[in-house]
Design a protein around this motif. Structure first.
Motif, mmCIF file in Angstrom:
data_model
loop_
_atom_site.group_PDB
_atom_site.id
_atom_site.type_symbol
_atom_site.label_atom_id
_atom_site.label_comp_id
_atom_site.label_asym_id
_atom_site.label_seq_id
_atom_site.Cartn_x
_atom_site.Cartn_y
_atom_site.Cartn_z
ATOM 1 N N MET A 20 70.663 88.758 3.020
ATOM 2 C CA MET A 20 71.252 89.841 2.244
ATOM 3 C C MET A 20 71.246 89.512 0.755
ATOM 4 N N HIS A 21 70.887 90.475 -0.069
ATOM 5 C CA HIS A 21 70.894 90.291 -1.516
ATOM 6 C C HIS A 21 72.338 90.173 -2.011
ATOM 7 N N ASP A 22 72.530 89.392 -3.051
ATOM 8 C CA ASP A 22 73.872 89.114 -3.583
ATOM 9 C C ASP A 22 74.675 90.364 -3.906
ATOM 10 N N ILE A 23 74.027 91.417 -4.363
ATOM 11 C CA ILE A 23 74.743 92.642 -4.744
ATOM 12 C C ILE A 23 75.486 93.274 -3.559
ATOM 13 N N TYR A 24 75.031 93.005 -2.324
ATOM 14 C CA TYR A 24 75.630 93.607 -1.137
ATOM 15 C C TYR A 24 76.692 92.728 -0.466
ATOM 16 N N VAL A 25 76.711 91.459 -0.778
ATOM 17 C CA VAL A 25 77.599 90.516 -0.087
ATOM 18 C C VAL A 25 79.083 90.898 -0.156
ATOM 19 N N PRO A 26 79.623 91.352 -1.288
ATOM 20 C CA PRO A 26 81.056 91.665 -1.328
ATOM 21 C C PRO A 26 81.499 92.760 -0.351
ATOM 22 N N ASN A 27 80.622 93.663 0.042
ATOM 23 C CA ASN A 27 80.990 94.764 0.938
ATOM 24 C C ASN A 27 80.568 94.562 2.385
ATOM 25 N N ARG A 28 79.976 93.462 2.722
ATOM 26 C CA ARG A 28 79.459 93.273 4.082
ATOM 27 C C ARG A 28 80.588 93.085 5.089
ATOM 28 N N TYR A 29 80.243 93.277 6.356
ATOM 29 C CA TYR A 29 81.182 92.955 7.426
ATOM 30 C C TYR A 29 81.357 91.442 7.481
ATOM 31 N N ALA A 30 82.390 90.981 8.153
ATOM 32 C CA ALA A 30 82.647 89.542 8.261
ATOM 33 C C ALA A 30 81.608 88.838 9.121
ATOM 34 N N GLU A 31 81.047 89.542 10.103
ATOM 35 C CA GLU A 31 80.049 88.934 10.987
ATOM 36 C C GLU A 31 78.918 89.921 11.253
ATOM 37 N N ILE A 36 81.049 92.996 22.652
ATOM 38 C CA ILE A 36 81.593 94.351 22.603
ATOM 39 C C ILE A 36 83.104 94.277 22.780
ATOM 40 N N GLY A 37 83.787 95.017 21.976
ATOM 41 C CA GLY A 37 85.245 95.022 21.944
ATOM 42 C C GLY A 37 85.657 94.937 20.501
ATOM 43 N N PHE A 38 86.713 94.233 20.250
ATOM 44 C CA PHE A 38 87.142 94.017 18.874
ATOM 45 C C PHE A 38 86.331 92.887 18.275
ATOM 46 N N GLY A 39 86.293 92.791 16.950
ATOM 47 C CA GLY A 39 85.575 91.704 16.287
ATOM 48 C C GLY A 39 86.200 90.358 16.597
ATOM 49 N N VAL A 40 85.550 89.330 16.151
ATOM 50 C CA VAL A 40 85.996 87.942 16.317
ATOM 51 C C VAL A 40 86.087 87.566 17.797
ATOM 52 N N GLU A 41 85.099 88.000 18.573
ATOM 53 C CA GLU A 41 85.017 87.643 19.986
ATOM 54 C C GLU A 41 83.695 86.943 20.261
ATOM 55 N N TYR A 42 83.720 85.944 21.127
ATOM 56 C CA TYR A 42 82.512 85.196 21.481
ATOM 57 C C TYR A 42 81.520 86.114 22.187
ATOM 58 N N PRO A 43 80.235 86.036 21.882
ATOM 59 C CA PRO A 43 79.689 85.241 20.797
ATOM 60 C C PRO A 43 79.902 85.929 19.460
ATOM 61 N N LEU A 44 80.196 85.166 18.468
ATOM 62 C CA LEU A 44 80.435 85.674 17.119
ATOM 63 C C LEU A 44 79.363 85.054 16.221
ATOM 64 N N ILE A 45 78.482 85.888 15.703
ATOM 65 C CA ILE A 45 77.367 85.400 14.897
ATOM 66 C C ILE A 45 77.612 85.773 13.442
ATOM 67 N N HIS A 46 77.707 84.759 12.616
ATOM 68 C CA HIS A 46 77.963 84.966 11.193
ATOM 69 C C HIS A 46 76.655 85.156 10.440
ATOM 70 N N TYR A 47 76.758 85.656 9.207
ATOM 71 C CA TYR A 47 75.589 85.812 8.349
ATOM 72 C C TYR A 47 74.984 84.444 8.055
ATOM 73 N N PRO A 48 73.655 84.391 7.855
ATOM 74 C CA PRO A 48 72.992 83.099 7.628
ATOM 75 C C PRO A 48 73.618 82.264 6.519
ATOM 76 N N GLU A 49 74.041 82.902 5.438
ATOM 77 C CA GLU A 49 74.626 82.128 4.336
ATOM 78 C C GLU A 49 75.991 81.537 4.687
ATOM 79 N N ASP A 50 76.573 81.941 5.804
ATOM 80 C CA ASP A 50 77.869 81.412 6.243
ATOM 81 C C ASP A 50 77.744 80.441 7.412
ATOM 82 N N HIS A 51 76.532 80.209 7.908
ATOM 83 C CA HIS A 51 76.367 79.365 9.093
ATOM 84 C C HIS A 51 76.922 77.961 8.912
ATOM 85 N N GLU A 52 76.680 77.369 7.764
ATOM 86 C CA GLU A 52 77.133 75.998 7.554
ATOM 87 C C GLU A 52 78.646 75.884 7.673
#
Length: 87
Positions: A20-31, A36-52
């Protein structure tokens, strides 16, 4: 959705995902992807820049259903998010 396939690791998906380009990062979803269901449920895959910082290990299993979240829009614009479930 050819990026998702059974046997793929969470890390592999992050490596192959669009960066994702930097201009879009502030508005992105958390993951990018979660069970299926509510967020923050396994498996939870984060954006590549947050993997570390946030990503844990795992693989996608055949027949599992996940929810793909996406919002691409700069700050100060009203945009419509894309959401969808995939098996």
């Amino acid at each position: 959705m050819e990026l998702l396939r059974p046997g793929m690791t969470f890390e592999e998906l992050g490596e192959r995902s669009w960066k994702m380009h930097d201009i879009y990062v502030p508005n992105r979803y958390a993951e990018m992807i979660h069970r299926i269901g509510f967020g923050v449920e396994y498996p939870l895959i984060h954006y590549p820049e947050d993997h570390e910082t946030w990503q844990y290990s795992g693989i996608f299993h055949e027949g599992a259903t996940v929810w793909v979240e996406n919002y691409i829009g700069p700050v100060a614009l009203t945009n419509c998010p894309f959401e969808g479930s995939y098996m």
